[in-house]
Design a protein around this motif. Structure first.
Motif, PDB file in Angstrom:
ATOM      1  N   ILE A   1       0.871  -1.177   0.000  1.00 16.41           N
ATOM      2  CA  ILE A   1       0.000   0.000   0.000  1.00 16.41           C
ATOM      3  C   ILE A   1       0.905   1.222   0.000  1.00 16.41           C
ATOM      4  N   PRO A   2       0.836   2.083  -1.033  1.00 18.77           N
ATOM      5  CA  PRO A   2       1.788   3.198  -1.133  1.00 18.77           C
ATOM      6  C   PRO A   2       1.379   4.392  -0.284  1.00 18.77           C
ATOM      7  N   MET A   3       2.187   5.452  -0.387  1.00 19.78           N
ATOM      8  CA  MET A   3       1.987   6.791   0.196  1.00 19.78           C
ATOM      9  C   MET A   3       2.568   6.902   1.611  1.00 19.78           C
ATOM     10  N   SER A   4       3.570   7.769   1.719  1.00 15.29           N
ATOM     11  CA  SER A   4       4.258   7.959   2.998  1.00 15.29           C
ATOM     12  C   SER A   4       3.537   8.926   3.925  1.00 15.29           C
ATOM     13  N   ASP A   5       2.735   9.839   3.362  1.00 12.06           N
ATOM     14  CA  ASP A   5       2.097  10.882   4.168  1.00 12.06           C
ATOM     15  C   ASP A   5       0.645  10.535   4.454  1.00 12.06           C
ATOM     16  N   GLY A   6       0.206  10.806   5.674  1.00 15.63           N
ATOM     17  CA  GLY A   6      -1.188  10.581   6.006  1.00 15.63           C
ATOM     18  C   GLY A   6      -1.649  11.473   7.142  1.00 15.63           C
ATOM     19  N   ALA A   7      -2.821  12.069   6.991  1.00 14.87           N
ATOM     20  CA  ALA A   7      -3.428  12.877   8.049  1.00 14.87           C
ATOM     21  C   ALA A   7      -4.845  12.387   8.276  1.00 14.87           C
ATOM     22  N   GLY A   8      -5.268  12.346   9.539  1.00 13.10           N
ATOM     23  CA  GLY A   8      -6.608  11.856   9.821  1.00 13.10           C
ATOM     24  C   GLY A   8      -6.978  11.973  11.284  1.00 13.10           C
ATOM     25  N   ASP A   9      -7.915  11.137  11.703  1.00 12.62           N
ATOM     26  CA  ASP A   9      -8.465  11.184  13.059  1.00 12.62           C
ATOM     27  C   ASP A   9      -8.176   9.884  13.794  1.00 12.62           C
ATOM     28  N   VAL A  10      -7.860   9.988  15.071  1.00 12.69           N
ATOM     29  CA  VAL A  10      -7.741   8.807  15.920  1.00 12.69           C
ATOM     30  C   VAL A  10      -9.148   8.309  16.238  1.00 12.69           C
ATOM     31  N   VAL A  11      -9.413   7.034  15.911  1.00 10.06           N
ATOM     32  CA  VAL A  11     -10.743   6.474  16.164  1.00 10.06           C
ATOM     33  C   VAL A  11     -10.726   5.381  17.229  1.00 10.06           C
ATOM     34  N   ALA A  12      -9.532   4.892  17.594  1.00  7.00           N
ATOM     35  CA  ALA A  12      -9.414   3.915  18.673  1.00  7.00           C
ATOM     36  C   ALA A  12      -7.988   3.935  19.180  1.00  7.00           C
ATOM     37  N   VAL A  13      -7.814   3.624  20.467  1.00  8.12           N
ATOM     38  CA  VAL A  13      -6.474   3.580  21.053  1.00  8.12           C
ATOM     39  C   VAL A  13      -6.289   2.257  21.791  1.00  8.12           C
ATOM     40  N   GLY A  14      -5.041   1.757  21.759  1.00  8.21           N
ATOM     41  CA  GLY A  14      -4.712   0.549  22.491  1.00  8.21           C
ATOM     42  C   GLY A  14      -4.337   0.852  23.936  1.00  8.21           C
ATOM     43  N   ASP A  15      -4.013  -0.180  24.655  1.00 11.16           N
ATOM     44  CA  ASP A  15      -3.599  -0.025  26.050  1.00 11.16           C
ATOM     45  C   ASP A  15      -2.313   0.794  26.135  1.00 11.16           C
ATOM     46  N   GLU A  16      -2.209   1.591  27.187  1.00 17.00           N
ATOM     47  CA  GLU A  16      -1.009   2.350  27.538  1.00 17.00           C
ATOM     48  C   GLU A  16      -0.679   3.469  26.549  1.00 17.00           C
ATOM     49  N   VAL A  17      -1.612   3.830  25.696  1.00 21.28           N
ATOM     50  CA  VAL A  17      -1.401   4.982  24.815  1.00 21.28           C
ATOM     51  C   VAL A  17      -1.517   6.252  25.649  1.00 21.28           C
ATOM     52  N   THR A  18      -0.518   7.115  25.550  1.00 19.74           N
ATOM     53  CA  THR A  18      -0.500   8.354  26.344  1.00 19.74           C
ATOM     54  C   THR A  18      -0.450   9.619  25.495  1.00 19.74           C
ATOM     55  N   LEU A  19      -0.085   9.499  24.227  1.00 15.83           N
ATOM     56  CA  LEU A  19       0.116  10.691  23.408  1.00 15.83           C
ATOM     57  C   LEU A  19      -1.168  11.210  22.774  1.00 15.83           C
ATOM     58  N   PHE A  20      -2.138  10.323  22.548  1.00 10.70           N
ATOM     59  CA  PHE A  20      -3.346  10.713  21.824  1.00 10.70           C
ATOM     60  C   PHE A  20      -4.581  10.110  22.470  1.00 10.70           C
ATOM     61  N   LYS A  21      -5.718  10.711  22.121  1.00 11.47           N
ATOM     62  CA  LYS A  21      -7.017  10.185  22.532  1.00 11.47           C
ATOM     63  C   LYS A  21      -7.921  10.147  21.317  1.00 11.47           C
ATOM     64  N   VAL A  22      -9.021   9.426  21.424  1.00  9.70           N
ATOM     65  CA  VAL A  22      -9.974   9.346  20.326  1.00  9.70           C
ATOM     66  C   VAL A  22     -10.461  10.759  19.965  1.00  9.70           C
ATOM     67  N   GLY A  23     -10.460  11.050  18.692  1.00 11.76           N
ATOM     68  CA  GLY A  23     -10.877  12.366  18.212  1.00 11.76           C
ATOM     69  C   GLY A  23      -9.734  13.290  17.856  1.00 11.76           C
ATOM     70  N   ASP A  24      -8.515  12.973  18.300  1.00  9.82           N
ATOM     71  CA  ASP A  24      -7.369  13.822  17.967  1.00  9.82           C
ATOM     72  C   ASP A  24      -7.090  13.773  16.464  1.00  9.82           C
ATOM     73  N   LYS A  25      -6.716  14.920  15.915  1.00 12.79           N
ATOM     74  CA  LYS A  25      -6.305  14.999  14.516  1.00 12.79           C
ATOM     75  C   LYS A  25      -4.799  14.806  14.446  1.00 12.79           C
ATOM     76  N   VAL A  26      -4.368  13.820  13.671  1.00 14.72           N
ATOM     77  CA  VAL A  26      -2.969  13.406  13.708  1.00 14.72           C
ATOM     78  C   VAL A  26      -2.356  13.367  12.308  1.00 14.72           C
ATOM     79  N   LEU A  27      -1.040  13.343  12.315  1.00  9.08           N
ATOM     80  CA  LEU A  27      -0.242  13.382  11.091  1.00  9.08           C
ATOM     81  C   LEU A  27       0.866  12.352  11.198  1.00  9.08           C
ATOM     82  N   SER A  28       1.078  11.598  10.130  1.00 11.58           N
ATOM     83  CA  SER A  28       2.122  10.578  10.123  1.00 11.58           C
ATOM     84  C   SER A  28       3.512  11.191  10.097  1.00 11.58           C
ATOM     85  N   THR A  29       4.511  10.399  10.447  1.00 11.25           N
ATOM     86  CA  THR A  29       5.911  10.783  10.278  1.00 11.25           C
ATOM     87  C   THR A  29       6.535   9.904   9.195  1.00 11.25           C
ATOM     88  N   PHE A  30       7.511  10.468   8.484  1.00 14.97           N
ATOM     89  CA  PHE A  30       8.142   9.735   7.381  1.00 14.97           C
ATOM     90  C   PHE A  30       8.952   8.555   7.901  1.00 14.97           C
TER      91      PHE A  30
END
Length: 339
Positions: A59-88
């Motif tokens: 699946i191509p494309m290095s860049d991606g921006a979107g919304d967090v829709v679910a988080v796993g255990d011990e996630v501290t940086l984001f919550k559901v609903g946050d607008k996020v951006l990928s890193t290269f």
């Protein structure tokens, strides 16, 4: 099941194939992102035409921006609903560059963001700049961070410097914008007088049509009080390097970013030595560089220049537009809007 694009081998623009992908629930320290937008980079183009030998079904494309829709255990940086951006480089968080090539890069060594949902490590993301749209944010991960690292991190850009940028692609336009925000003078080159006029409207101080002025390096140097430019954002590679070396002042800096004009060629190394110039090769940057760029954007209000946007299922057409060289700025992809 969701929409995605996969590469079938042998890779080509005609081998980009619609597919369905089942979203994976996030594990510990992972988040599930609904991808809203991506943007095209030369690296992505090299992958989809087979120059970088992608894996079957990638699946191509290095860049991606979107919304967090679910988080796993011990996630501290984001919550559901946050607008996020990928890193290269998802695993290069800070410090010195990694030397694993593109093995961890989305869309190349691992699956990228040409899909509606992606499950990734939380550290593979940053928040989007405040007040940015998804398409605007999706231009930053590769092109924006590259320009930032070239001029600010490696170049130590400061007010009063002179910066030479080449062409009207994403990195060059970001470099022009960052240079002007820093109080620098910008010299811009292009083969199109129409595009040069658009660069002037973005703030370029001096313009050179490199087709009508083949010795554009010497021409650029004549605009400078110190005998040459302080920085060159070199996106051509071997084919343009001799002119870039001619353009710099004594002790000047060349940020070697691209190979659009050739991977190999004759380079006047003795002239670089005589000028005691610095040439620094770089490929994008770390998560820390992206965080610093976003903080700067939120202070200075920089907005990306977007040429056009294509739906996900027209990804091949987006790359054909890129290959035509007619674009000015970034080409985006509306991922979740694909039918």
């Amino acid at each position: 099941m969701t929409n995605a694009i996969r590469i079938k081998l042998p890779a080509s623009l005609d081998s980009l194939t619609p597919a369905t992908v089942e979203p994976r629930a996030p594990r510990r320290n992972e988040v599930l992102v609904r991808v809203r937008a991506s943007s095209l980079n030369y690296h992505d183009y090299a992958v989809v035409i087979g120059a970088l030998k992608p894996a079957e079904g990638r699946i191509p494309m290095s860049d991606g921006a979107g919304d967090v829709v679910a988080v796993g255990d011990e996630v501290t940086l984001f919550k559901v609903g946050d607008k996020v951006l990928s890193t290269f480089y998802p695993t290069w968080l800070d410090g010195e560059p990694e030397l694993n090539g593109f093995a961890s890069v989305p869309g190349d060594g691992i699956d990228g963001y040409a899909r509606e949902f992606a499950t990734v490590a939380e550290t593979a993301l940053t928040k989007m700049p405040a007040n940015y749209g998804y398409d605007e944010a999706a231009t930053l991960s590769c092109a924006g961070v590259t320009a930032w690292r070239a001029l600010v991190v490696n170049g130590g850009l400061k007010a009063g410097d002179t910066v030479l940028v080449q062409g009207t692609g994403g990195v060059s336009i970001f470099a022009l914008q960052l240079a002007k925000l820093a109080g620098a003078t910008v010299i811009a080159t292009s083969s199109s007088d129409e595009k040069l006029e658009r660069l002037r409207k973005l703030g370029a101080d001096h313009l050179i049509n490199y087709k009508s002025v083949p010795e554009w390096g010497a021409a650029a140097a004549k605009f400078c009080d110190r005998g040459g430019v302080d920085h060159v954002v070199e996106i051509g590679g071997a084919g343009t390097m001799p002119q870039s070396i001619r353009a710099i002042r004594a002790g000047g800096h060349i940020a070697l970013i691209g190979v659009l004009a050739g991977r190999e060629g004759v380079i006047p190394t003795s002239e670089l030595m005589r000028k005691q110039g610095r040439m620094i090769g770089l490929t994008v940057g770390s998560r820390r560089h992206q965080l610093d760029l976003i903080r700067a954007i939120e202070v200075n209000g920089l907005r990306p220049v977007i040429d056009s946007s294509f739906p996900l299922l027209a990804l091949g057409d987006a790359f054909r537009h890129q290959a035509s060289g007619q674009h000015f700025g970034k080409i985006c992809v509306a991922v979740s809007d694909a039918a």
